[in-house]
Design an enzyme around this catalytic site. Structure first.
Site, PDB file in Angstrom:
ATOM      1  N   LEU A  81      54.442 -26.663-125.025  1.00  7.26           N
ATOM      2  CA  LEU A  81      55.117 -26.877-126.313  1.00  7.26           C
ATOM      3  C   LEU A  81      55.569 -25.527-126.892  1.00  7.26           C
ATOM      4  O   LEU A  81      56.743 -25.318-127.191  1.00  7.26           O
ATOM      5  CB  LEU A  81      54.147 -27.580-127.289  1.00  7.26           C
ATOM      6  CG  LEU A  81      54.609 -27.738-128.736  1.00  7.26           C
ATOM      7  CD1 LEU A  81      55.789 -28.700-128.831  1.00  7.26           C
ATOM      8  CD2 LEU A  81      53.463 -28.276-129.625  1.00  7.26           C
ATOM      9  N   PHE A 125      52.358 -18.702-123.676  1.00 10.62           N
ATOM     10  CA  PHE A 125      50.890 -18.850-123.824  1.00 10.62           C
ATOM     11  C   PHE A 125      50.413 -20.191-123.259  1.00 10.62           C
ATOM     12  O   PHE A 125      49.556 -20.849-123.867  1.00 10.62           O
ATOM     13  CB  PHE A 125      50.441 -18.778-125.290  1.00 10.62           C
ATOM     14  CG  PHE A 125      50.950 -17.618-126.094  1.00 10.62           C
ATOM     15  CD1 PHE A 125      51.025 -16.346-125.552  1.00 10.62           C
ATOM     16  CD2 PHE A 125      51.323 -17.783-127.427  1.00 10.62           C
ATOM     17  CE1 PHE A 125      51.471 -15.266-126.315  1.00 10.62           C
ATOM     18  CE2 PHE A 125      51.774 -16.715-128.188  1.00 10.62           C
ATOM     19  CZ  PHE A 125      51.853 -15.448-127.629  1.00 10.62           C
ATOM     20  N   ILE A 126      50.966 -20.621-122.155  1.00  7.71           N
ATOM     21  CA  ILE A 126      50.639 -21.964-121.659  1.00  7.71           C
ATOM     22  C   ILE A 126      49.335 -21.912-120.839  1.00  7.71           C
ATOM     23  O   ILE A 126      49.285 -21.331-119.749  1.00  7.71           O
ATOM     24  CB  ILE A 126      51.808 -22.544-120.822  1.00  7.71           C
ATOM     25  CG1 ILE A 126      53.099 -22.533-121.662  1.00  7.71           C
ATOM     26  CG2 ILE A 126      51.468 -23.945-120.318  1.00  7.71           C
ATOM     27  CD1 ILE A 126      53.015 -23.237-123.023  1.00  7.71           C
ATOM     28  N   GLU A 181      45.993 -24.668-130.650  1.00  7.81           N
ATOM     29  CA  GLU A 181      46.084 -26.085-131.018  1.00  7.81           C
ATOM     30  C   GLU A 181      46.217 -26.256-132.534  1.00  7.81           C
ATOM     31  O   GLU A 181      45.671 -27.180-133.128  1.00  7.81           O
ATOM     32  CB  GLU A 181      44.920 -26.871-130.418  1.00  7.81           C
ATOM     33  CG  GLU A 181      44.973 -26.788-128.890  1.00  7.81           C
ATOM     34  CD  GLU A 181      44.252 -27.893-128.154  1.00  7.81           C
ATOM     35  OE1 GLU A 181      44.088 -28.984-128.719  1.00  7.81           O
ATOM     36  OE2 GLU A 181      43.882 -27.665-126.997  1.00  7.81           O
ATOM     37  N   GLU A 205      56.744 -21.796-127.719  1.00  9.58           N
ATOM     38  CA  GLU A 205      57.792 -20.918-127.167  1.00  9.58           C
ATOM     39  C   GLU A 205      57.716 -19.573-127.871  1.00  9.58           C
ATOM     40  O   GLU A 205      57.063 -19.440-128.907  1.00  9.58           O
ATOM     41  CB  GLU A 205      59.172 -21.548-127.423  1.00  9.58           C
ATOM     42  CG  GLU A 205      59.340 -22.886-126.739  1.00  9.58           C
ATOM     43  CD  GLU A 205      60.730 -23.470-126.944  1.00  9.58           C
ATOM     44  OE1 GLU A 205      61.554 -22.867-127.670  1.00  9.58           O
ATOM     45  OE2 GLU A 205      60.968 -24.538-126.359  1.00  9.58           O
ATOM     46  N   GLY A 243      22.575  -6.430-133.989  1.00 15.16           N
ATOM     47  CA  GLY A 243      22.691  -5.021-134.380  1.00 15.16           C
ATOM     48  C   GLY A 243      23.538  -4.255-133.377  1.00 15.16           C
ATOM     49  O   GLY A 243      24.533  -4.784-132.858  1.00 15.16           O
ATOM     50  N   ALA A 260      58.881 -20.442-131.276  1.00 14.18           N
ATOM     51  CA  ALA A 260      58.441 -21.715-131.864  1.00 14.18           C
ATOM     52  C   ALA A 260      56.953 -21.902-131.596  1.00 14.18           C
ATOM     53  O   ALA A 260      56.549 -22.335-130.517  1.00 14.18           O
ATOM     54  CB  ALA A 260      59.238 -22.882-131.276  1.00 14.18           C
ATOM     55  N   THR A 267      46.871 -23.364-135.901  1.00 16.47           N
ATOM     56  CA  THR A 267      46.067 -22.361-136.620  1.00 16.47           C
ATOM     57  C   THR A 267      45.345 -23.011-137.806  1.00 16.47           C
ATOM     58  O   THR A 267      45.678 -24.135-138.214  1.00 16.47           O
ATOM     59  CB  THR A 267      46.977 -21.261-137.201  1.00 16.47           C
ATOM     60  OG1 THR A 267      47.905 -21.893-138.111  1.00 16.47           O
ATOM     61  CG2 THR A 267      47.759 -20.517-136.134  1.00 16.47           C
TER      62      THR A 267
HETATM   63  N1  COS Z   1      50.922 -38.578-135.235  1.00 17.66           N
HETATM   64  C1  COS Z   1      52.096 -39.249-135.098  1.00 17.66           C
HETATM   65  N2  COS Z   1      53.263 -38.804-135.592  1.00 17.66           N
HETATM   66  C2  COS Z   1      53.245 -37.638-136.275  1.00 17.66           C
HETATM   67  C3  COS Z   1      52.068 -36.892-136.471  1.00 17.66           C
HETATM   68  C4  COS Z   1      50.872 -37.404-135.920  1.00 17.66           C
HETATM   69  N3  COS Z   1      49.706 -36.753-136.060  1.00 17.66           N
HETATM   70  N4  COS Z   1      52.362 -35.793-137.183  1.00 17.66           N
HETATM   71  C5  COS Z   1      53.691 -35.838-137.445  1.00 17.66           C
HETATM   72  N5  COS Z   1      54.208 -36.954-136.880  1.00 17.66           N
HETATM   73  C6  COS Z   1      55.608 -37.409-136.955  1.00 17.66           C
HETATM   74  C7  COS Z   1      56.027 -37.549-138.398  1.00 17.66           C
HETATM   75  O1  COS Z   1      55.653 -38.818-138.913  1.00 17.66           O
HETATM   76  C8  COS Z   1      57.520 -37.384-138.331  1.00 17.66           C
HETATM   77  O2  COS Z   1      58.114 -38.595-137.919  1.00 17.66           O
HETATM   78  P1  COS Z   1      59.305 -39.258-138.793  1.00 17.66           P
HETATM   79  O3  COS Z   1      60.408 -38.254-138.753  1.00 17.66           O
HETATM   80  O4  COS Z   1      59.615 -40.524-138.066  1.00 17.66           O
HETATM   81  O5  COS Z   1      58.760 -39.455-140.156  1.00 17.66           O
HETATM   82  C9  COS Z   1      57.687 -36.381-137.199  1.00 17.66           C
HETATM   83  O6  COS Z   1      56.480 -36.424-136.419  1.00 17.66           O
HETATM   84  C10 COS Z   1      57.907 -34.976-137.704  1.00 17.66           C
HETATM   85  O7  COS Z   1      56.808 -34.638-138.504  1.00 17.66           O
HETATM   86  P2  COS Z   1      56.872 -33.552-139.664  1.00 17.66           P
HETATM   87  O8  COS Z   1      58.078 -33.814-140.509  1.00 17.66           O
HETATM   88  O9  COS Z   1      55.551 -33.486-140.319  1.00 17.66           O
HETATM   89  O10 COS Z   1      57.149 -32.214-138.800  1.00 17.66           O
HETATM   90  P3  COS Z   1      57.182 -30.705-139.225  1.00 17.66           P
HETATM   91  O11 COS Z   1      58.225 -30.026-138.446  1.00 17.66           O
HETATM   92  O12 COS Z   1      57.215 -30.575-140.708  1.00 17.66           O
HETATM   93  O13 COS Z   1      55.800 -30.102-138.639  1.00 17.66           O
HETATM   94  C11 COS Z   1      53.501 -29.510-138.488  1.00 17.66           C
HETATM   95  C12 COS Z   1      54.596 -30.482-139.013  1.00 17.66           C
HETATM   96  C13 COS Z   1      53.530 -28.169-139.169  1.00 17.66           C
HETATM   97  C14 COS Z   1      52.219 -30.227-138.837  1.00 17.66           C
HETATM   98  C15 COS Z   1      53.640 -29.355-136.952  1.00 17.66           C
HETATM   99  O14 COS Z   1      54.786 -28.585-136.640  1.00 17.66           O
HETATM  100  C16 COS Z   1      52.439 -28.738-136.289  1.00 17.66           C
HETATM  101  O15 COS Z   1      51.417 -29.395-136.083  1.00 17.66           O
HETATM  102  N6  COS Z   1      52.554 -27.441-135.912  1.00 17.66           N
HETATM  103  C17 COS Z   1      51.547 -26.791-135.163  1.00 17.66           C
HETATM  104  C18 COS Z   1      51.805 -26.948-133.719  1.00 17.66           C
HETATM  105  C19 COS Z   1      50.613 -26.573-132.923  1.00 17.66           C
HETATM  106  O16 COS Z   1      49.517 -27.073-133.123  1.00 17.66           O
HETATM  107  N7  COS Z   1      50.822 -25.685-131.980  1.00 17.66           N
HETATM  108  C20 COS Z   1      49.757 -25.277-131.160  1.00 17.66           C
HETATM  109  C21 COS Z   1      50.265 -24.934-129.850  1.00 17.66           C
HETATM  110  S1  COS Z   1      50.201 -26.219-128.746  1.00 17.66           S
HETATM  111  S2  COS Z   1      48.441 -25.929-127.910  1.00 17.66           S
END
Ligand code: COS
Length: 384
Positions: free
Chosen positions: A124, A155-156, A364, A126, A340, A129, A366
């Site tokens: 996921l 970082f995969i 997963e 990048e 210590g 991103a 922050t």
């Molecule tokens: N389960 C199901 N659907 C989900 C969900 C969940 N837990 N969380 C969000 N969605 C859905 C939303 O409902 C939305 O759908 P609709 O457009 O149909 O309403 C869609 O996904 C987009 O969600 P949202 O608008 O909340 O997206 P954002 O871009 O605002 O991002 C965060 C939300 C910040 C929470 C998200 O980008 C995130 O979790 N980022 C961190 C990523 C991460 O953990 N990276 C770690 C590296 S991978 S190991």
């Protein structure tokens, strides 16, 4: 939900024995060589660790979330790099297929994941991103019966070992947000994929991360998870939500281990004519650690049970990840303090844990992302 207490206990006993007799004695060697020995990997496969979450019909153990948490609490009693090797296969790498894949995709891949023959990675993040996952730029453009994938993932975890990647890529370049993202199962030997050199990390030696570069990589259209475009971000979010409970359980396990090591040291180490464990300032650190570990343990088990009941656990999963990973960091810090000067010296092992656990607050999602998820959910609920 615990379905069969006897079977679960047998599994936990086997994992605990494996951790105690095979993994703990290998910790220093793995930290030194940055490699998990092949015989240990074979034993992990034989124990069924790669197939923990794969349903029994596909050859796995099909554990519930609560059962998975119990196994992770046991796995946490050693260096977290060991969990990392099978963690992406039981967690973020395979769950997309399990939650949203077609029957044909499940039949093809899950049995191979369950045995550990294939390792799954989750692609996921990048270069540009990370927390803003929906802004990812990797593209997958449909051409006939294929998608042409271009982009770089960063970082995969387990990329150098992966047999398949659960890849999130943009199938609709006009849609710059979450709706343009789709999820794919991409076989690692597909031409056009190259793996970068292993990242040099702060800790978790033995666990490997790297870039994955896609250059005009031709992925058959049948590899689109669930056969539907535009669902990939949601798949990723669902996968991460479950993963956050899993990681929180590991945080609790590792914190228990560090506290145990610190307690044993405090009992043995004498200063001013008595074990340092008898000094109240040291006791305060031990007590605060125990209280926080207990709190996190209760949270994680509660969230797992709620998920098993089919409830929405978006808030609870983020609460667990936030609290347990921050708690783990505090326990690591106190453990070093109790050791210590020895806490700063590699031979005693605790400095390795201190570095290893720093990752928990980052990956997963922050701590700050967990805060955002929790707060958004609260506000959304209140405004309904
Ligand atoms: N389960 C199901 N659907 C989900 C969900 C969940 N837990 N969380 C969000 N969605 C859905 C939303 O409902 C939305 O759908 P609709 O457009 O149909 O309403 C869609 O996904 C987009 O969600 P949202 O608008 O909340 O997206 P954002 O871009 O605002 O991002 C965060 C939300 C910040 C929470 C998200 O980008 C995130 O979790 N980022 C961190 C990523 C991460 O953990 N990276 C770690 C590296 S991978 S190991």
């Amino acid at each position: 939900m615990i379905r069969d207490p006897q079977t679960l206990q047998a599994l936990l006993d086997a994992v605990e024995r494996f951790v105690r007799e095979r993994l703990v004695p290998a910790e220093a060697q793995v930290a030194e060589t940055d490699e998990i020995p092949d015989d240990i990997v074979r034993e992990m496969k034989a124990l069924g660790l790669f197939g923990l979450t794969v349903p029994e019909e596909f050859g796995g153990l099909g554990v519930t979330m609560e059962e998975e948490v119990m196994v992770m609490l046991a796995m946490g009693q050693t260096s977290p790099c060991f969990r990392s090797l099978f963690g992406t296969t039981v967690g973020i790498g395979s769950q997309g297929i399990l939650l949203d894949g077609t029957e044909a995709q499940k039949k093809k891949y899950l049995p191979l994941l369950a045995t550990g023959e294939l390792i799954a990675s989750f692609a996921l993040t990048e270069p540009d991103a990370g927390s803003d996952a929906a802004s990812l730029r990797t593209t997958a453009i449909r051409e006939g019966e294929h998608y042409i994938v271009n982009g770089t993932k960063r970082f995969i975890t387990n990329a150098p070992h992966a047999g398949i990647f659960t890849l999130m890529a943009r199938t609709d370049p006009q849609d710059k947000g979450a709706g343009g993202v789709s999820a794919f199962i991409v076989e690692a030997n597909t031409p056009g994929i190259s793996i970068g050199r292993k990242d040099r990390k702060m800790g978790q030696r033995g666990a490997h991360t790297a870039d994955v570069i896609f250059e005009n990589c031709k992925v058959p259209a049948g590899q689109l998870i669930g056969g539907r475009e535009g669902q990939g971000f949601k798949t990723a979010m669902k996968v991460l939500e479950k993963g956050r409970i899993h990681i929180a359980a590991i945080c609790v396990g590792v914190a228990e281990r560090m506290l145990r090591d610190a307690l044993n040291y405090a009992i043995e180490r004498k200063q001013f004519g008595q074990p340092i464990a008898e000094f109240q300032l040291v006791q305060a650190m031990l007590a605060d650690s125990q209280a926080e570990i207990y709190a996190a343990r209760c949270m994680v088990i509660d969230a797992a049970r709620r998920r098993d009941e089919g409830r929405n656990v978006s808030t609870e999963a983020s609460c667990c990840k936030l609290f347990a990973s921050e708690m783990c960091g505090r326990v690591a810090d106190r453990a070093v303090q109790i050791f210590g000067g020895a806490g700063y010296i590699a031979d005693y092992g605790i400095e390795r844990f201190y570095r290893d656990v720093r990752l928990f607050r980052l990956y997963e999602g922050t701590t700050q992302i967990q805060q955002i998820v929790i707060a958004r959910n609260l506000v959304r609920e209140a405004m309904r």
